[in-house]
Design an enzyme around this catalytic site. Structure first.
Site, PDB file in Angstrom:
ATOM      1  N   HIS A 189      -6.762  63.570 -22.023  1.00  0.00           N
ATOM      2  CA  HIS A 189      -6.304  62.480 -21.749  1.00  0.00           C
ATOM      3  C   HIS A 189      -5.091  62.417 -22.925  1.00  0.00           C
ATOM      4  O   HIS A 189      -5.328  62.822 -23.968  1.00  0.00           O
ATOM      5  CB  HIS A 189      -6.889  61.323 -21.655  1.00  0.00           C
ATOM      6  CG  HIS A 189      -7.950  60.635 -23.147  1.00  0.00           C
ATOM      7  ND1 HIS A 189      -7.261  60.093 -24.222  1.00  0.00           N
ATOM      8  CD2 HIS A 189      -8.944  61.206 -23.446  1.00  0.00           C
ATOM      9  CE1 HIS A 189      -8.153  59.969 -25.007  1.00  0.00           C
ATOM     10  NE2 HIS A 189      -9.143  60.538 -24.868  1.00  0.00           N
ATOM     11  N   GLU A 195      -7.386  56.530 -20.520  1.00  0.00           N
ATOM     12  CA  GLU A 195      -8.824  56.759 -20.904  1.00  0.00           C
ATOM     13  C   GLU A 195      -9.383  55.724 -21.843  1.00  0.00           C
ATOM     14  O   GLU A 195     -10.492  55.248 -21.805  1.00  0.00           O
ATOM     15  CB  GLU A 195      -8.978  58.135 -21.475  1.00  0.00           C
ATOM     16  CG  GLU A 195     -10.443  58.649 -21.647  1.00  0.00           C
ATOM     17  CD  GLU A 195     -11.176  58.324 -22.727  1.00  0.00           C
ATOM     18  OE1 GLU A 195     -12.500  58.337 -22.766  1.00  0.00           O
ATOM     19  OE2 GLU A 195     -10.427  57.919 -23.829  1.00  0.00           O
ATOM     20  N   GLU A 196      -8.591  55.214 -22.734  1.00  0.00           N
ATOM     21  CA  GLU A 196      -8.840  54.560 -23.751  1.00  0.00           C
ATOM     22  C   GLU A 196      -9.064  52.902 -23.403  1.00  0.00           C
ATOM     23  O   GLU A 196      -9.402  52.008 -24.234  1.00  0.00           O
ATOM     24  CB  GLU A 196      -8.026  54.366 -25.114  1.00  0.00           C
ATOM     25  CG  GLU A 196      -8.031  55.957 -25.683  1.00  0.00           C
ATOM     26  CD  GLU A 196      -9.194  56.421 -26.334  1.00  0.00           C
ATOM     27  OE1 GLU A 196     -10.150  55.412 -26.434  1.00  0.00           O
ATOM     28  OE2 GLU A 196      -9.366  57.500 -26.859  1.00  0.00           O
ATOM     29  N   ASP A 241      -3.150  59.165 -23.804  1.00  0.00           N
ATOM     30  CA  ASP A 241      -3.259  57.917 -24.431  1.00  0.00           C
ATOM     31  C   ASP A 241      -4.252  57.906 -25.707  1.00  0.00           C
ATOM     32  O   ASP A 241      -5.116  58.593 -25.899  1.00  0.00           O
ATOM     33  CB  ASP A 241      -3.547  56.830 -23.577  1.00  0.00           C
ATOM     34  CG  ASP A 241      -5.188  56.875 -22.961  1.00  0.00           C
ATOM     35  OD1 ASP A 241      -5.634  57.938 -22.604  1.00  0.00           O
ATOM     36  OD2 ASP A 241      -5.922  55.825 -23.192  1.00  0.00           O
ATOM     37  N   ASP A 299     -13.270  66.466 -24.479  1.00  0.00           N
ATOM     38  CA  ASP A 299     -13.065  65.236 -25.288  1.00  0.00           C
ATOM     39  C   ASP A 299     -14.535  64.641 -25.906  1.00  0.00           C
ATOM     40  O   ASP A 299     -14.927  63.593 -25.958  1.00  0.00           O
ATOM     41  CB  ASP A 299     -12.933  64.324 -24.218  1.00  0.00           C
ATOM     42  CG  ASP A 299     -12.345  62.823 -24.733  1.00  0.00           C
ATOM     43  OD1 ASP A 299     -12.018  62.886 -25.898  1.00  0.00           O
ATOM     44  OD2 ASP A 299     -12.306  61.911 -24.194  1.00  0.00           O
ATOM     45  N   HIS A 328     -10.809  57.481 -33.473  1.00  0.00           N
ATOM     46  CA  HIS A 328     -10.568  56.233 -33.620  1.00  0.00           C
ATOM     47  C   HIS A 328     -10.698  55.643 -35.320  1.00  0.00           C
ATOM     48  O   HIS A 328     -10.927  54.563 -35.371  1.00  0.00           O
ATOM     49  CB  HIS A 328     -11.652  55.496 -32.820  1.00  0.00           C
ATOM     50  CG  HIS A 328     -11.789  55.662 -31.380  1.00  0.00           C
ATOM     51  ND1 HIS A 328     -12.234  54.811 -30.634  1.00  0.00           N
ATOM     52  CD2 HIS A 328     -10.902  56.415 -30.585  1.00  0.00           C
ATOM     53  CE1 HIS A 328     -11.997  55.051 -29.272  1.00  0.00           C
ATOM     54  NE2 HIS A 328     -11.201  56.162 -29.368  1.00  0.00           N
TER      55      HIS A 328
END
Length: 474
Positions: free
Chosen positions: A85, A150-151, A87, A174, A442
């Site tokens: 992903h 995805e987020e 994003d 991931d 994150h």
């Protein structure tokens, strides 16, 4: 074949391409959404950059209305998928260098998305490029599928698989090596309720005029702010807050005015799958606010945080604690807080639960628990748990690749995170993090070790080749 030596040729080009990709602030922004950009201009730009790179390198590419795309190589009816992903979550504050101005320092590539998931996506791209450039025969087509939501809510995958076939074998880069084959169920609960304006304060009472913290349900909030209003001793309140910060070794400060005081607390961001590993700034702030004489509605919201959330990272305070022997304990991350009289109160919870647990029971218990605080559930985003048997051919092939290249055990593992693997049938996680290396997704100063990324690319190249030819000579 020495896959490591072969992939090394692309190091400089890979870093250049990754720098371009990570310079794009591909955070969900529906205010800039439009045709071919359903999740905002930044995300659409990141997808276009990857597809243009694919075209330049001679791959077949396809953009599915800005929701997702793919880069394809090879022949055959069946498909091997690699799902990444583009994003990213909001960057937040406190970075050593700007989050969208990538830097390499001491062998580490720093940028938002470096680890989650632009770095691994680029490693998978160059792995496919290596297979193509070497002219290796493939029995199946290979698609690098590029997601963009995805987020958030995975609307990209809903759209993509409405128009494209499911790969027969697939993995997502991931998470962790060696192989993740089991993931907890995931439910994001949004709760809200009204809050009346405060008309009058009692003697010695403070009005909680505003409280806010967090940007995403799946991130531990690293900053929280509250505004207190009243006719009491603002200076004395400021001193009490400073004493609280010093006593508990908490970072924060106060901004003083004649009729109000703004309190700011700094925590530590972390991925919402491990709320106990971060420091929730909202909870730290609520502990202090709980010591004050607040207006009734404000005191109730603060009590909600202190009584039902703070420290209850495994569901104990919400009375939903449980675990199993596949993925471990249920976790609760309170990720977003909003409170303002006249506007309302708001809370987002990110709950990850054991595979055998019942989501509806969890949802019902949370709503019953928080009803007395004036909150009700207004939105539910649910993704069931995911499990692939360890003896599945997909896992056996990836395990062989990992053990051949690393010399280490490829025994599959379980996690609390929610990855694209659960969008696949079947699907597992294959890297990019090696055992013992830091998880920085994150968090501020997110990075990926360049040597580890190159090693991951070598593993992806062999994995693509092996999966695309599995069973050919059986």
């Amino acid at each position: 074949m020495a896959w490591w030596k072969e992939i090394e040729v692309y190091r400089e080009q890979m870093m250049e391409c990754l720098t371009e990709l990570c310079s794009i602030e591909s955070v969900l922004d529906e205010s800039t959404a439009g045709p071919a950009a359903p999740f905002g201009k930044g995300i659409a730009q990141a997808l276009e950059v990857m597809l243009q790179l694919g075209e330049k390198e001679g791959f077949i590419t396809k953009n599915l209305d800005g929701y997702a795309g793919h880069v394809e190589y090879g022949q055959g009816e069946e498909i091997v998928g690699v799902l990444a992903h583009l994003d990213v979550v909001p960057a937040g504050d406190g970075w050593t260098s700007p989050p969208f101005e990538p830097e390499i320092r001491e062998g580490k590539f720093y940028a938002r998305g470096a680890q989650d998931d632009k770095g691994p996506a680029m490693a998978a791209f160059f792995a496919l490029k290596l297979v193509k450039d070497l002219g290796l025969p493939l029995h199946r087509r290979v698609r690098l599928i590029l997601g963009t939501d995805e987020e958030s809510r995975w609307r990209d995958m809903d759209h993509y698989f409405q128009h494209e076939p499911m790969p027969e074998l697939a993995f997502t880069p991931d998470g962790d090596f060696p192989i993740i084959h089991a993931e907890k169920g995931l439910v994001d609960l949004t709760l809200s309720g009204p809050v009346d304006k405060v008309s009058q304060l009692e003697e010695g009472q403070w009005k909680l005029a505003r409280l806010e913290a967090g940007q995403r349900a799946n991130m531990v909030p690293d900053l929280a702010a509250a505004r207190l209003e009243g006719e009491e001793d603002v200076f004395g309140l400021k001193e009490a807050f400073q004493d609280y910060l010093i006593t508990h070794q908490i970072r924060g400060y106060a901004e003083e005015a004649d009729d109000h005081l703004k309190l700011i607390v700094e925590g530590k961001a972390h991925h919402g799958s491990e709320p106990d590993q971060g420091v929730n700034a909202a909870c730290q702030l609520a502990r202090f606010l709980g010591q004050l004489h607040l207006d009734e509605a404000g005191a109730r919201y603060v009590s909600l945080i202190n009584d039902c959330l703070d420290g209850g990272w495994f569901g104990e305070k919400l009375e939903i604690a449980q675990e199993d022997d596949r993925v471990g304990r249920l976790t609760v991350n309170p990720g977003v807080f909003r409170y303002e009289p006249g506007e309302g109160q708001y809370l987002e919870l990110n709950i990850r639960y054991p595979i055998a647990a019942d989501m509806e029971t969890i949802r019902r218990k949370v709503e019953e628990k928080l009803d007395s605080y004036g909150l009700s559930i207004t939105d539910v985003d649910h993704k069931p748990g995911h499990y692939v048997e360890p003896d599945h051919p997909l896992i056996q092939t990836l395990r062989k690749v990992y053990e051949e290249q690393t010399g280490e055990s490829g025994e599959p593992i379980a996690i609390g995170g929610a990855t694209y693997a659960r969008a696949l049938r079947p699907g597992v996680v294959f890297g990019p993090l090696f055992p013992g290396h830091l998880e920085r997704a994150h968090q501020k100063d997110e990075f990926i070790d360049v040597e580890q990324l190159m090693q991951a690319a070598a593993l992806y190249a062999q994995a693509i080749y092996e999966l695309a030819n599995r069973g050919k000579n059986d």
